[in-house]
Design a protein around this motif. Structure first.
Motif, PDB file in Angstrom:
ATOM      1  N   LEU A  20      75.303 -75.884 -19.597  1.00 50.87           N
ATOM      2  CA  LEU A  20      74.433 -74.726 -19.003  1.00 50.87           C
ATOM      3  C   LEU A  20      73.541 -73.390 -20.345  1.00 50.87           C
ATOM      4  N   LEU A  21      74.759 -73.333 -20.974  1.00 48.87           N
ATOM      5  CA  LEU A  21      74.159 -72.141 -21.760  1.00 48.87           C
ATOM      6  C   LEU A  21      72.660 -72.589 -22.842  1.00 48.87           C
ATOM      7  N   ASP A  22      73.221 -73.612 -23.354  1.00 45.85           N
ATOM      8  CA  ASP A  22      72.079 -75.044 -24.306  1.00 45.85           C
ATOM      9  C   ASP A  22      70.882 -74.274 -23.165  1.00 45.85           C
ATOM     10  N   TRP A  23      70.722 -75.133 -21.777  1.00 47.80           N
ATOM     11  CA  TRP A  23      69.846 -75.323 -20.988  1.00 47.80           C
ATOM     12  C   TRP A  23      69.213 -74.286 -20.920  1.00 47.80           C
ATOM     13  N   ARG A  24      69.435 -73.028 -20.450  1.00 48.89           N
ATOM     14  CA  ARG A  24      69.603 -71.919 -19.862  1.00 48.89           C
ATOM     15  C   ARG A  24      68.681 -70.792 -21.416  1.00 48.89           C
ATOM     16  N   ASN A  25      68.728 -71.429 -22.450  1.00 42.74           N
ATOM     17  CA  ASN A  25      68.175 -70.936 -23.572  1.00 42.74           C
ATOM     18  C   ASN A  25      67.033 -71.496 -24.452  1.00 42.74           C
ATOM     19  N   GLY A  26      67.173 -72.755 -23.467  1.00 39.50           N
ATOM     20  CA  GLY A  26      66.156 -73.732 -23.857  1.00 39.50           C
ATOM     21  C   GLY A  26      64.255 -72.822 -23.978  1.00 39.50           C
ATOM     22  N   PRO A  27      63.505 -73.636 -24.911  1.00 37.05           N
ATOM     23  CA  PRO A  27      62.419 -72.468 -24.041  1.00 37.05           C
ATOM     24  C   PRO A  27      61.331 -73.578 -22.917  1.00 37.05           C
ATOM     25  N   GLU A  28      62.192 -74.835 -22.834  1.00 31.72           N
ATOM     26  CA  GLU A  28      61.266 -75.024 -21.135  1.00 31.72           C
ATOM     27  C   GLU A  28      62.397 -74.829 -19.771  1.00 31.72           C
ATOM     28  N   VAL A  29      63.412 -74.041 -19.907  1.00 30.93           N
ATOM     29  CA  VAL A  29      63.847 -73.548 -19.094  1.00 30.93           C
ATOM     30  C   VAL A  29      63.398 -71.855 -18.516  1.00 30.93           C
ATOM     31  N   ALA A  30      63.980 -71.610 -20.255  1.00 34.01           N
ATOM     32  CA  ALA A  30      63.216 -69.819 -20.085  1.00 34.01           C
ATOM     33  C   ALA A  30      62.124 -69.650 -19.826  1.00 34.01           C
ATOM     34  N   ALA A  31      61.085 -70.584 -20.131  1.00 34.29           N
ATOM     35  CA  ALA A  31      59.606 -70.137 -19.728  1.00 34.29           C
ATOM     36  C   ALA A  31      59.286 -70.001 -17.996  1.00 34.29           C
ATOM     37  N   PHE A  32      60.800 -70.563 -17.594  1.00 34.83           N
ATOM     38  CA  PHE A  32      60.586 -70.452 -15.554  1.00 34.83           C
ATOM     39  C   PHE A  32      61.428 -69.091 -15.005  1.00 34.83           C
ATOM     40  N   MET A  33      61.970 -68.458 -15.805  1.00 37.60           N
ATOM     41  CA  MET A  33      63.099 -67.740 -15.649  1.00 37.60           C
ATOM     42  C   MET A  33      62.895 -66.270 -15.240  1.00 37.60           C
ATOM     43  N   TYR A  34      63.455 -65.349 -14.949  1.00 37.42           N
ATOM     44  CA  TYR A  34      62.760 -63.729 -14.628  1.00 37.42           C
ATOM     45  C   TYR A  34      63.465 -63.145 -15.870  1.00 37.42           C
ATOM     46  N   SER A  35      64.250 -63.901 -16.760  1.00 38.64           N
ATOM     47  CA  SER A  35      64.397 -62.962 -17.987  1.00 38.64           C
ATOM     48  C   SER A  35      64.071 -64.200 -19.897  1.00 38.64           C
ATOM     49  N   ASP A  36      63.484 -62.879 -20.330  1.00 39.79           N
ATOM     50  CA  ASP A  36      62.965 -63.595 -21.670  1.00 39.79           C
ATOM     51  C   ASP A  36      63.918 -63.725 -22.997  1.00 39.79           C
ATOM     52  N   HIS A  37      65.485 -62.972 -22.639  1.00 40.67           N
ATOM     53  CA  HIS A  37      66.160 -62.704 -23.698  1.00 40.67           C
ATOM     54  C   HIS A  37      66.805 -64.046 -23.738  1.00 40.67           C
ATOM     55  N   GLN A  38      67.670 -64.036 -25.919  1.00 37.34           N
ATOM     56  CA  GLN A  38      68.880 -66.054 -26.130  1.00 37.34           C
ATOM     57  C   GLN A  38      69.932 -65.045 -24.709  1.00 37.34           C
ATOM     58  N   ILE A  39      70.732 -65.411 -23.856  1.00 42.03           N
ATOM     59  CA  ILE A  39      71.500 -64.824 -23.780  1.00 42.03           C
ATOM     60  C   ILE A  39      72.877 -65.170 -25.018  1.00 42.03           C
ATOM     61  N   SER A  40      73.586 -64.634 -24.736  1.00 47.28           N
ATOM     62  CA  SER A  40      74.453 -65.107 -26.013  1.00 47.28           C
ATOM     63  C   SER A  40      75.544 -65.419 -24.982  1.00 47.28           C
ATOM     64  N   PRO A  41      76.525 -65.821 -25.915  1.00 47.76           N
ATOM     65  CA  PRO A  41      77.687 -66.742 -25.362  1.00 47.76           C
ATOM     66  C   PRO A  41      78.390 -65.816 -24.208  1.00 47.76           C
ATOM     67  N   ALA A  42      78.614 -64.653 -24.559  1.00 42.56           N
ATOM     68  CA  ALA A  42      79.435 -63.257 -24.122  1.00 42.56           C
ATOM     69  C   ALA A  42      79.270 -62.655 -22.275  1.00 42.56           C
ATOM     70  N   GLU A  43      77.491 -63.191 -22.668  1.00 45.53           N
ATOM     71  CA  GLU A  43      77.255 -63.408 -21.290  1.00 45.53           C
ATOM     72  C   GLU A  43      76.881 -64.868 -20.650  1.00 45.53           C
ATOM     73  N   HIS A  44      77.021 -65.086 -20.687  1.00 50.92           N
ATOM     74  CA  HIS A  44      76.994 -67.020 -19.928  1.00 50.92           C
ATOM     75  C   HIS A  44      78.468 -67.278 -19.673  1.00 50.92           C
ATOM     76  N   ASP A  45      79.710 -66.666 -20.047  1.00 48.59           N
ATOM     77  CA  ASP A  45      80.700 -66.812 -19.900  1.00 48.59           C
ATOM     78  C   ASP A  45      80.848 -66.252 -18.634  1.00 48.59           C
ATOM     79  N   GLY A  46      80.286 -64.378 -18.570  1.00 46.48           N
ATOM     80  CA  GLY A  46      80.473 -63.639 -17.692  1.00 46.48           C
ATOM     81  C   GLY A  46      80.161 -64.082 -16.310  1.00 46.48           C
TER      82      GLY A  46
END
Length: 191
Positions: A20-46
């Motif tokens: 899920l972290l890899d998908w969310r940080n992938g450009p093909e998914v991130a392009a359609f999300m509200y946020s643009d930043h790379q999600i860190s492992p710590a943020e994702h774990d939270g």
């Protein structure tokens, strides 16, 4: 007609964490999300850890022919007012154009109105993501809002469309959508 592909929505499990972290940080998914930043492992774990026991949201991994390809979710689940929001993404380009998004749309609508017994399902979509908001409209969602300059994408303000579907309006579209999916060879849930 035999189903061309088997689509299943299953609960998210621990072994999905990195995927899920890899998908969310992938450009093909991130392009359609509200946020643009790379999600860190710590943020994702939270975020991932916060799913457990949170009755206001629900997540499913979308599988096509046994392979994980995306994520669907309900958010802002409000049992008192019998409504919730929803979203999904397909992380695997290999399944785009196969009608998987349409199948997921049908599945979520049926789940929310039949299983949960809610009155309203709503969503927000970047205005630039016209293929998704047009799909929602095809399923009977009505545009309820245009949120101007609602988020910053690629350093610039972006507009967001708010759409809603009422349980009372769904029957007028349901048979048409059943036919559409059946024509594509999908076996339907909740029938």
């Amino acid at each position: 007609m035999t189903a061309l592909h088997t689509v299943v929505l299953r609960d998210v499990v621990e072994t999905d964490r990195q995927r899920l972290l890899d998908w969310r940080n992938g450009p093909e998914v991130a392009a359609f999300m509200y946020s643009d930043h790379q999600i860190s492992p710590a943020e994702h774990d939270g975020w991932f850890g916060g799913m457990v026991g949170d009755g206001r949201r629900r997540y499913w991994v979308i599988e096509v022919d046994g392979q994980p390809v995306g994520l669907a979710n309900l958010a802002d689940i409000d049992r008192r007012n019998r409504r919730c929001a929803w979203a999904y993404y397909l992380a695997s380009p290999s399944v785009r154009g196969l009608g998987v998004g349409s199948y997921i749309e049908f599945w979520v609508i049926e789940y929310v109105f039949k299983t949960l017994g809610f009155d309203k399902l709503w969503c927000e979509v970047l205005l630039s993501n016209d293929s998704v908001w047009k799909l929602h409209e095809r399923y009977g969602f009505q545009r309820e809002a245009l949120f101007r300059h609602h988020v910053i994408k690629d350093g610039a303000p972006a507009d967001v469309v708010g759409l809603g579907l009422l349980a009372e309006d769904w029957p007028a579209k349901r048979d048409q959508m059943v036919q559409r999916l059946t024509d594509k060879g999908y076996a339907l849930p909740f029938t």
